[in-house]
Scaffold this active site. Structure first.
Site, short mmCIF file in Angstrom:
data_model
loop_
_atom_site.label_atom_id
_atom_site.label_comp_id
_atom_site.label_asym_id
_atom_site.label_seq_id
_atom_site.Cartn_x
_atom_site.Cartn_y
_atom_site.Cartn_z
N ASP A 292 30.33 -27.15 58.59
CA ASP A 292 29.51 -25.97 58.84
C ASP A 292 30.25 -24.67 58.59
OD1 ASP A 292 27.18 -27.29 59.70
OD2 ASP A 292 28.22 -27.80 61.54
N HIS B 222 40.70 -8.76 49.45
CA HIS B 222 39.31 -9.20 49.33
C HIS B 222 38.95 -9.57 47.90
CE1 HIS B 222 39.13 -7.73 53.28
NE2 HIS B 222 38.52 -6.59 53.11
N ASP C 289 39.75 -3.03 48.48
CA ASP C 289 38.69 -4.02 48.19
C ASP C 289 38.65 -4.34 46.69
OD1 ASP C 289 36.39 -5.55 48.09
OD2 ASP C 289 35.03 -3.96 48.77
N HIS D 34 30.14 -8.25 59.08
CA HIS D 34 29.88 -9.41 58.22
C HIS D 34 30.66 -10.63 58.69
CE1 HIS D 34 28.26 -7.02 54.53
NE2 HIS D 34 27.29 -7.61 55.18
N GLY E 162 27.41 -4.29 47.72
CA GLY E 162 27.96 -3.39 48.72
C GLY E 162 29.42 -3.05 48.45
N HIS E 163 29.90 -3.41 47.28
CA HIS E 163 31.33 -3.24 46.97
C HIS E 163 31.51 -2.31 45.77
CE1 HIS E 163 32.51 -6.53 49.69
NE2 HIS E 163 31.35 -7.05 49.33
ZN LIG Z 1 33.76 -8.89 53.09
ZN LIG Z 2 31.26 -6.82 54.13
#
Ligand SMILES: [Zn+2]
Ligand SMILES: [Zn+2]
Length: 554
Positions: free
Chosen positions: A49, A389, A194, A73, A366-367
């Site tokens: 899971d 990330h 990021d 998140h 969103g990045h």
């Molecule tokens: Zn993330």
């Molecule tokens: Zn995020």
């Protein structure tokens, strides 16, 4: 190693892999942890899971002054219950992230109250050991996301976490450019940036563009409209509410995670639906089709999600007819393309038309894409850059952005999960390796099972149960099957053959209960058998073995 001139940074996840973001910042044996995420398991994880980082490094990494969460998140907060079970440390976040953490703990039936604290108002510092933490608001695909400014004994570090620059998002929650520029003026030693979209050119479009595109698709629709997006994308869900109202439709939210996310956001005033707009899922089918807009979970084609159930005609409340419209308003996470494709096939077989982000711009990331990372580097002018990330190629692409921005070869460091990074005023290097790994957790608890799990003090290894099912091409059963094979699975209750026989009966019942569509869809059939068998084995034996359904077509 504990020299005071060095800051050590140890990523326990998220560098060179998607998800599981967790970084330790350590100075002379004093640590903070930034984010504590999980990874959604792929098909290669065999019915597990949840996947979380191996947290054993934290057992003797020094004093942990706290966990700081950048946003809510799952890939940033999902492993928190497991960390807090081992280390009773305070957690700092926004009220939105805290709301999601609380509902996650409620779900886990956690015995002890976690020590949850809020960041002070934007920009105000929080002192954690030798670190001073400040937050900068950023645009992202969940409300209240923050970059972290870490004032450390060796200098100022900017930890971007997930962000985009979106100068004009519909909810007004944009990235604070001025603050970042001021920070650049003060001097930034290093940025941890990021990389998720670093391999994409240009700039990520605004969430505002999505609203326009969605309206363009929804306005002419004559049947039901079902939209799937990430349950945490509150900004988009709010926009969909407004679009529903404008187009004379009422709004139903279908799926537990969606209800949870919206409830947390409503409580904090981050989303608001006018009275009379919403309708309960069970009443959605009573509306004339052209008056219904349904948001459903399941954007990744997860076999047990609302949309996947709707797609095979097995949802309790919602069904589709000819002429209905389904909008896939989400990213297809790599690895999930197949299950999403299968779900779309099922939806179309029912007569629905399906629009995805390939067909119309109904989703944006969103990045930050390449130009936005470059723009951020220009604003904050860091001396060093370390991409975070992303999978390796994205980290690599981000390294190239840094070099193009004029950072010299030695000043951009390509590191991966487990590398111990040493940062001083003069240089950044990888100096050692930490023990890292992935831990698989079979965690989906239903009400009955919570007490069992709590009492049991989960053992690390409960063995494997393999259920082999054979079906013919039309989904019919084949004699001699199912077969149950176990390894290392020793039930408390007698340890007799009885369990295997009972388990076989459960699988037979599970098959009998499946629809023709489910039988023909291997992933859905596996998920169904997995759930039924897991529930049975837990209840009957109080154990939690790894369950691997295998479907062979004869
Ligand atoms: Zn993330
Ligand atoms: Zn995020």
């Amino acid at each position: 190693m504990a020299r005071k001139t060095h800051l050590e940074i140890i990523p326990l996840g998220g560098l060179g892999e998607f998800g599981m973001n967790l970084m330790v910042y350590r100075h002379a044996g004093e640590c903070i942890v930034v984010d504590c995420g999980m990874m959604f398991p792929g098909e290669e994880h065999l019915g597990v899971d949840v996947v979380i980082p191996d947290l054993s490094f934290l057992d003797d990494c020094g004093t942990i002054h706290g966990v700081v969460l950048t946003h809510g998140h799952e890939d940033h907060i999902g492993a928190l219950p497991y960390l807090l079970a081992r280390h009773d440390v305070p957690v700092y976040s926004t009220s939105h992230t805290q709301g999601l953490v609380r509902s996650r703990f409620a779900e886990h039936g956690h015995l002890k109250d976690p020590r949850l604290h809020l960041f002070p108002a934007d920009g105000e510092p929080t002192k954690l050991g030798p670190f001073v933490v400040e937050t900068v608001p950023v645009a992202h695909s969940i409300p209240c996301s923050k970059m972290l400014v870490l004032r450390t004994p060796v200098g100022t570090v900017l930890h971007t976490a997930d962000f985009k620059l979106d100068p004009n998002p519909p909810d007004g929650d944009g990235t604070d450019h001025q603050r970042l520029a001021r920070l650049g003026g003060e001097g930034v030693l290093a940025i941890f940036a990021d990389s998720t979209n670093a391999d994409r050119p240009g700039v990520t479009p605004s969430e505002r563009d999505v609203t326009l595109a969605l309206d363009e698709v929804i306005a002419p629709a004559r049947g039901r409209v079902v939209v799937t997006c990430f349950a945490s994308n509150i900004q988009r869900i709010g926009q969909l509410g407004r679009l529903a109202q404008r187009r004379g439709r009422r709004l139903a939210l279908v799926g537990t995670s969606l209800e949870n996310q919206v409830e947390v956001a409503e409580r904090l005033g981050l989303i608001h639906f006018p009275p009379g707009l919403r309708v309960a899922p069970e009443d959605a089918m009573d509306l004339p089709p052209q008056r219904a807009l349904i948001i459903a979970t399941g954007s990744q084609g997860e076999p047990l999600s609302a949309l996947a159930r709707i797609a095979v005609g097995k949802h309790r409340h919602v069904s589709l007819d000819d002429g209905d419209l389904v909008l896939h308003s989400a990213r297809q996470i790599p690895g999930n393309e197949k299950s999403i494709g299968r779900m779309i096939d099922h939806l179309m077989r029912r007569g629905a038309s399906v629009v995805t982000a390939h067909d119309a711009p109904i989703h944006v990331s969103g990045h930050p894409a390449r130009d936005e990372v470059a723009q951020l580097l220009e604003l904050v002018r860091p001396k060093f850059m370390i991409p975070i990330h992303g999978e390796f190629r994205q980290l690599k692409a981000n390294v190239d952005i840094g070099r193009d921005a004029g950072l010299s070869h030695d000043c951009v460091l390509l590191a991966e999960t487990g590398d111990i990074i040493a940062l001083s005023r003069e240089r950044v290097d990888i100096v050692d390796r930490a023990h890292v790994g992935q831990v698989f957790i079979d965690a989906a608890l239903d009400e009955v099972d919570q007490t069992v799990i709590r009492d049991r003090r989960r053992s690390a290894w409960d063995g494997i149960v393999v259920a082999v099912v054979a079906v013919d091409r039309d989904g019919g059963e084949i004699g001699d099957y199912p077969q149950i094979v176990t390894r290392g699975f020793v039930p408390d209750a007698g340890g007799d053959e009885g369990i295997t026989i009972e388990a076989r009966r459960i699988v037979v019942e599970s098959l009998a209960d499946a629809t023709a569509e489910e039988r023909r869809d291997e992933a859905m059939l596996k998920a169904k058998i997995h759930t039924d068998l897991k529930r049975f084995l837990r209840r009957r034996t109080q154990r939690n073995p790894l369950i691997i359904p295998v479907v062979v077509e004869l």
